[in-house]
Design an enzyme around this catalytic site. Structure first.
Site, PDB file in Angstrom:
ATOM      1  N   SER A   1       5.184   8.665   0.341  1.00  0.00           N
ATOM      2  CA  SER A   1       4.002   8.596   1.202  1.00  0.00           C
ATOM      3  C   SER A   1       4.014   9.718   2.230  1.00  0.00           C
ATOM      4  O   SER A   1       5.024   9.966   2.899  1.00  0.00           O
ATOM      5  CB  SER A   1       3.976   7.241   1.921  1.00  0.00           C
ATOM      6  OG  SER A   1       2.889   7.165   2.813  1.00  0.00           O
ATOM      7  N   SER A   2       2.881  10.387   2.371  1.00  0.00           N
ATOM      8  CA  SER A   2       2.747  11.436   3.393  1.00  0.00           C
ATOM      9  C   SER A   2       2.621  10.769   4.756  1.00  0.00           C
ATOM     10  O   SER A   2       1.676  10.017   4.993  1.00  0.00           O
ATOM     11  CB  SER A   2       1.513  12.303   3.118  1.00  0.00           C
ATOM     12  OG  SER A   2       1.636  12.984   1.896  1.00  0.00           O
TER      13      SER A   2
ATOM     14  N   GLU B   1      -4.475   2.666   5.474  1.00  0.00           N
ATOM     15  CA  GLU B   1      -3.306   1.791   5.468  1.00  0.00           C
ATOM     16  C   GLU B   1      -3.617   0.469   6.149  1.00  0.00           C
ATOM     17  O   GLU B   1      -4.305   0.421   7.181  1.00  0.00           O
ATOM     18  CB  GLU B   1      -2.111   2.464   6.168  1.00  0.00           C
ATOM     19  CG  GLU B   1      -1.579   3.682   5.422  1.00  0.00           C
ATOM     20  CD  GLU B   1      -0.378   4.310   6.082  1.00  0.00           C
ATOM     21  OE1 GLU B   1       0.274   5.151   5.438  1.00  0.00           O
ATOM     22  OE2 GLU B   1      -0.079   3.952   7.242  1.00  0.00           O
TER      23      GLU B   1
ATOM     24  N   SER C   1      -3.137   4.867   0.384  1.00  0.00           N
ATOM     25  CA  SER C   1      -1.748   5.290   0.198  1.00  0.00           C
ATOM     26  C   SER C   1      -1.262   4.880  -1.186  1.00  0.00           C
ATOM     27  O   SER C   1      -1.395   3.732  -1.600  1.00  0.00           O
ATOM     28  CB  SER C   1      -0.867   4.645   1.269  1.00  0.00           C
ATOM     29  OG  SER C   1       0.471   5.063   1.132  1.00  0.00           O
ATOM     30  N   GLY C   2      -0.685   5.840  -1.923  1.00  0.00           N
ATOM     31  CA  GLY C   2      -0.186   5.585  -3.267  1.00  0.00           C
ATOM     32  C   GLY C   2      -1.179   5.879  -4.363  1.00  0.00           C
ATOM     33  O   GLY C   2      -0.901   5.614  -5.542  1.00  0.00           O
TER      34      GLY C   2
ATOM     35  N   ASN D   1       4.156   3.126  -1.191  1.00  0.00           N
ATOM     36  CA  ASN D   1       4.251   4.411  -1.883  1.00  0.00           C
ATOM     37  C   ASN D   1       5.662   4.960  -1.696  1.00  0.00           C
ATOM     38  O   ASN D   1       6.176   5.002  -0.582  1.00  0.00           O
ATOM     39  CB  ASN D   1       3.210   5.383  -1.291  1.00  0.00           C
ATOM     40  CG  ASN D   1       3.131   6.688  -2.039  1.00  0.00           C
ATOM     41  OD1 ASN D   1       3.827   6.889  -3.028  1.00  0.00           O
ATOM     42  ND2 ASN D   1       2.292   7.588  -1.572  1.00  0.00           N
TER      43      ASN D   1
ATOM     44  N   THR E   1      -1.092  13.420  -2.929  1.00  0.00           N
ATOM     45  CA  THR E   1      -0.129  14.520  -2.803  1.00  0.00           C
ATOM     46  C   THR E   1       0.060  15.247  -4.129  1.00  0.00           C
ATOM     47  O   THR E   1       0.102  16.489  -4.177  1.00  0.00           O
ATOM     48  CB  THR E   1       1.215  13.987  -2.289  1.00  0.00           C
ATOM     49  OG1 THR E   1       1.024  13.376  -1.004  1.00  0.00           O
ATOM     50  CG2 THR E   1       2.228  15.107  -2.151  1.00  0.00           C
TER      51      THR E   1
ATOM     52  N   GLY F   1      -3.583   8.322   3.495  1.00  0.00           N
ATOM     53  CA  GLY F   1      -4.588   7.380   3.015  1.00  0.00           C
ATOM     54  C   GLY F   1      -4.746   6.181   3.929  1.00  0.00           C
ATOM     55  O   GLY F   1      -3.949   5.939   4.843  1.00  0.00           O
TER      56      GLY F   1
END
Length: 1043
Positions: free
Chosen positions: A153-154, A381, A103-104, A150, A108, A379
């Protein structure tokens, strides 16, 4: 001078962690964030803007050679697109681009860049490309949120399938996975709810807030009573405008947007409903939240009493008898939060379903379409507290890592062995045992979770105890001794400790039948559709066309599947699609945890390189064989090196070609497959290109020599022919002829008749004549249909004060439009009706010539210039917008509208024809005669033209008063409709589109509820003020007494 660092890590002379990290760090400090590992792209998130994504750079990465340009995300898009078309020495095949990273790391943004470049590559001058590009910001607003790792974040996964016919995109489909619905009702410290709530509260006008029932953002419990600073609110305001434009571009109807925003407002209001116990131990809504209950009922389109009943009790039917079970306070709050989560999840699912419906390919079912898939999934986590959502997210990442390992290591090394090639096996970290721990039946973690979820009395503690007893000896599972239900999984990326509190409830994700039936019968159409929809095996929302009134359908049979089972099945379907396609990998790396630019944490980066298996990937890409063509394919491509036209396309020919080039590093397989070594590819390519250039030079020299010989031979033949034609002796002069005597007329006519005449063209066949006639009829029919479309759909939107704008010129030809603008200054423009299509054309006077921009009208009534990324509610808005923002790609501003050329008659062909066809006896002429002289004078100039343009769209020879042909009943109906429209016009605001705007169905109830909430708030504030005043007086009197 900066050191030239290798662009491909597979070319490193020394392969170790130190040299690998040095190269990546050096490139990062030079703002070179992309690096190759063979055909894999490593992307480090720069956390800042870089000017490497502009139009000029995008143009360079179109049909380019990989080694000719630096590594780039655009190169991956280009390679996938060219491979899909079959241009890279392979046949056409479906492609997939897998973007992975924690994540981050920038997944995206990479997805958006890939989509943008693919749309540039397949640009076919259609609006579909822009619609596809607008899907990402729309889904981001509803599916992304700020987390501690993030800012964007998605909180869901998506697989975008782009469908192509030949080289043009024909449609798209979005597959979404596991939206984190629990975020709607709870966010950890330092995190936020989904973006759309903040965008909506910042971007909606004060008037619209009153319509939707929205108050101060700090009042809402689901937002933790927090909002942003002024600069952040301004950014959210712009984002809301982008989201609204994206919905307009994709094709959402105005009423659908209003219903959706009303439901979101209802979710926020629902969170503010609080419960308290009465003296008789009964449950009721607190007095302070009575207004919020009323507001929620109005926003959801249901009765207040029915909503309260569904929150405070559960109704079940046993043997035909309805039994009510009252809730305690905790159960009522759980029911409240459950409604909020389900409502938001279904809104999101409906958006995805609507996008898929609007972007579905409009081609015949038997047409075969190629596909490029782009996977952008959450991502890996590892938070301070990891819940059920993190378990599913990390399982998805385990599945992706397995796919990467399977494709890069397992399949490739297995193929080498089958081909009989000597190969030293490269070991890698296989994560299949971790997947088996999750997915094995019947004792995998998800199977045990479903088993425990089936027991109503089971608890989260029981589930963890079950895991501890089953997996206490498993190498990837660790038992945690704690009073809290905890367990640890050793993932490929490291250990993660999970808190199992809430696992069973989230896995069940049940909706009480009375709540579902309540919302199915809502007067808000969208909410009714959402709760009447069924859920597929993969968790996809499937809306129904008809509105249901009962709950006894197959909903229960499909909804029995748990969330874990749906996610497991959706992952299986996703892997099936990806294994059937040719993959391209983008590995995103997060440089630091503080999200700061120009900072790289070596330990963090090295950890990501290790658990992604990039060291092993470099080895196999360096020592492996990246290109494996068939014998026939290789011989067809390189037979030029042998200079043999009739070369057999077999293994022997391939061996001869390679032996003639004196290249090394290649091996020949046994199953008609030639394997080429990638490590020496650059040297081999140089030699091949040198040989090819030499061969082409020799062929050119041979061709020039042959042309010279042919020229000499032709000259020699010509000299010989001239020599043969030359007479042997000087020519003898012939006697002069007598002057011819005049001949009779009859003889002269005979001679003239006998003289050769020019060939007379053959008469065209009746078939051609019929074709021309049909073509003319078709053209006239299109024109008639366009006039009817304009008259029925557009006249009311364009007319202002009884006339058209000065820049509107009716249905004129392209040439006529250019003639009108030929002597006009730069920036002059006009808008005309298309003659053969339902749409408009904007003609613009450019610097060198006139440009014609097609204006499309979308299914939702919005206007878009073809190729632009902004939709407009009316042509007037479109013109006004482009007086300030240039039209792409030349960024041309509209400055001066093109008016009329003359004062006494219309300037346009259609108007002239219409005027000439009218006679004094026609109703139009009669009405003109009967009018006063001063009114007739008003018809001169632009007023006359505007009036004639309105009359243009009457049927030829028709009466200007359409009511005269209606029977009395239809006249009365028409009169009633006109009175209703006039009443609406009086009560509505100044609407530039000429259409009444949609409102929530229970708007009056929402307004009353908002007033009640504000009154309660004022009363509460006054009470607080009085308490403070009285306490202040008591304190002062106490001080005086003490003195």
């Amino acid at each position: 001078m900066e050191e030239k660092l290798p662009e491909d890590l597979a070319n490193l002379s020394e392969l170790d962690e130190k040299s690998l990290l040095e190269v990546l760090t050096g490139r990062f400090t030079q703002n070179l964030i992309y690096t190759y590992i063979g055909d894999i792209l490593v992307a480090i998130n720069p956390f800042k803007y870089l000017s490497i994504y502009v139009k000029e750079v995008s143009e360079q990465y179109k049909c380019h050679e990989k080694k000719s340009l630096p590594p780039h995300i655009f190169a991956v898009a280009d390679r996938a697109y060219q491979s899909m078309l079959g241009h890279l020495a392979t046949g056409p095949k479906n492609q997939c681009i897998v973007i992975s990273g924690e994540s981050g790391a920038g997944k995206t943004e990479s997805t958006k860049l890939l989509l943008r470049h693919i749309m540039e590559l397949c640009k076919a001058n259609s609006q579909l490309e822009q619609q596809i590009l607008q899907v990402n910001p729309l889904l981001e607003a509803f599916g992304n949120a700020q987390t501690v790792m993030n800012d964007n974040s998605s909180r869901f996964g998506k697989y975008i399938q782009l469908r192509f016919q030949n080289s043009s995109v024909k449609g798209a489909k979005i597959n979404e996975y596991l939206l984190e619905k629990s975020r709607v009702v709870h966010q950890d410290e330092g995190e936020q709810n989904f973006h759309i709530f903040y965008f909506m509260l910042a971007g909606i006008s004060t008037e619209d807030k009153e319509i939707y029932g929205l108050l101060d953002p700090t009042r809402y419990r689901y937002l933790n009573g927090r909002f942003g600073k002024e600069d952040m609110v301004q950014a959210w305001r712009l984002k809301y405008a982008e989201v609204c434009n994206a919905m307009d571009m994709v094709g959402f109807e105005e009423q659908e947007k209003v219903d959706m925003m009303t439901i979101l407002a209802g979710i926020l209001s629902l969170g503010n409903i609080a419960f308290e116990m009465t003296d008789s131990d009964a449950l009721k809504v607190s007095e302070a939240s009575r207004g919020w209950l009323k507001a929620t009922a109005g926003q959801f389109g249901v009765q207040e009493e029915d909503l309260l009943k569904s929150l405070t009790c559960t109704t079940s039917v046993t043997r035909g008898e309805a039994i009510q079970r009252l809730h305690n306070q905790q159960q009522a709050e759980d029911a409240r939060d459950s409604i909020a989560k389900v409502a938001y999840g279904r809104v999101f699912g409906w958006i995805v379903s609507k996008v898929n419906e609007l972007l579905a390919p409009k081609v015949d079912c038997d047409v075969e379409l190629n596909e490029i898939g782009i996977l952008d999934i959450f991502g890996f986590e590892n938070f301070a507290v990891n819940r059920f959502e993190q378990l599913c997210i990390n399982l998805a990442n385990e599945q992706l890592q397995y796919f990467f390992n399977h494709h890069i290591f397992l399949m490739e090394q297995k193929e080498y062995k089958e081909e009989g090639i000597t190969w030293e096996t490269i070991t890698y970290k296989d994560n299949k045992p971790i997947l088996d721990l999750f997915l094995t039946k019947p004792i995998g973690i998800l199977s045990l979770l479903d088993e425990q979820s089936a027991f109503p009395q089971a608890t989260d503690r029981d589930f963890v105890d079950k895991l501890n007893s089953k997996f206490k000896t498993a190498p990837n599972f660790e038992v945690v001794r704690n009073h809290t239900p905890l367990f640890t999984i050793v993932h490929y990326a490291g250990k993660v400790q999970y808190n199992a509190s809430g696992f069973l409830e989230k896995n069940r994700d049940t909706i009480p039948a009375n709540i579902r039936e309540l919302f199915i019968n809502s007067v808000t159409p969208l909410l009714s559709v959402l709760f009447a929809a069924t859920i597929s095996r993969t968790g996809t929302l499937m809306p129904r066309k008809a509105k249901l009134q009962v709950a006894d359908d197959n909903f229960n049979s499909t909804r029995k599947q748990s969330v874990g089972a749906q996610f497991k099945h959706s992952l299986a379907v996703l892997m099936e699609k990806m294994f059937a396609a040719s993959p391209h990998f983008v590995r995103c790396i997060k440089p630091n945890r503080s999200k700061q630019p120009d900072q790289l944490d070596s330990k963090l980066v090295m950890d990501q390189l290790r658990y992604n298996g990039l060291m092993e990937t470099i080895r196999i890409r360096r020592d492996g064989f990246s290109w494996r063509p068939k014998f026939r394919e290789f011989a067809e491509r390189y037979n030029i090196l042998l200079l043999k036209p009739d070369l057999l396309l077999d293994k022997t020919s391939c061996m001869s070609i390679l032996n003639s080039t004196e290249l090394s590093g290649w091996k020949c397989g046994v199953t008609y497959m030639l394997v080429f070594n990638n490590y020496r590819a650059r040297i081999c390519r140089r030699r091949y290109l040198a040989l090819l250039a030499e061969i082409r030079r020799q062929r050119q020299a041979q061709r020039e020599r042959e042309e010279r010989e042919e020229e000499e031979e032709r000259r020699r033949r010509l000299e010989l022919e001239q020599e043969n034609r030359r007479p042997a002796s000087p020519p003898v002069p012939l006697p002069r002829k007598k002057k011819p005597e005049p001949r009779p007329r009859s003889v002269l006519s005979t001679i003239l008749k006998a003289a050769p005449l020019a060939p007379v063209p053959r008469p065209r066949s009746k078939l051609f004549e019929a074709t021309d006639e049909e073509r003319m009829k078709e053209k006239q029919l299109k024109k008639t249909n366009t006039i009817r479309w304009f008259k029925e759909m557009q006249v009311r939107k364009l007319t202002r004060d009884g006339g058209f704008p000065s820049w509107f010129h009716g249905m004129i030809t392209r040439r006529r439009a250019e003639d009108l603008l030929i002597d006009k200054p730069l920036g002059c423009f006009l808008v005309r009706v298309g003659q053969s299509r339902e749409g408009f054309t904007l003609t613009y006077r450019g610097a060198d010539r006139c440009r014609h921009y097609m204006v499309e009208m979308q299914s939702n009534g919005k206007y878009v210039i073809l190729g632009e990324d902004r939709a407009h509610s009316s042509l007037t808005d479109l013109v006004q917008y482009h007086t300030q923002v240039g039209i792409k790609p030349f960024m041309e501003l509209l400055t001066l509208p093109c008016g009329q050329m003359c004062d006494q008659e219309p300037d346009y062909e259609e108007l002239k024809a219409f005027t000439s066809s009218s006679s004094p006896s026609s109703p139009l002429s009669a009405s003109a005669v009967e009018r006063p002289a001063e009114d007739q004078d008003m018809d001169t100039g632009s007023h006359k033209v505007h009036l004639e343009m309105q009359r243009l769209f009457l049927l030829p020879g028709g009466n200007s008063n359409p009511e005269s042909h209606k029977p009395p009943v239809l006249k009365r109906i028409s009169d009633r409709r006109r009175r209703v429209e006039a009443t609406q016009m009086e009560h509505k605001d100044d609407d530039p589109t000429g259409e009444s705007r949609p409102f929530p169905r229970l708007y009056p109830s929402i307004r009353l509820a908002m007033r009640e909430i504000q009154q309660i708030q004022q009363h509460f504030q006054q009470s607080q003020d009085q308490i403070q005043v009285s306490s202040g007086k008591a304190l002062s009197s106490w001080k005086r007494t003490d003195a």
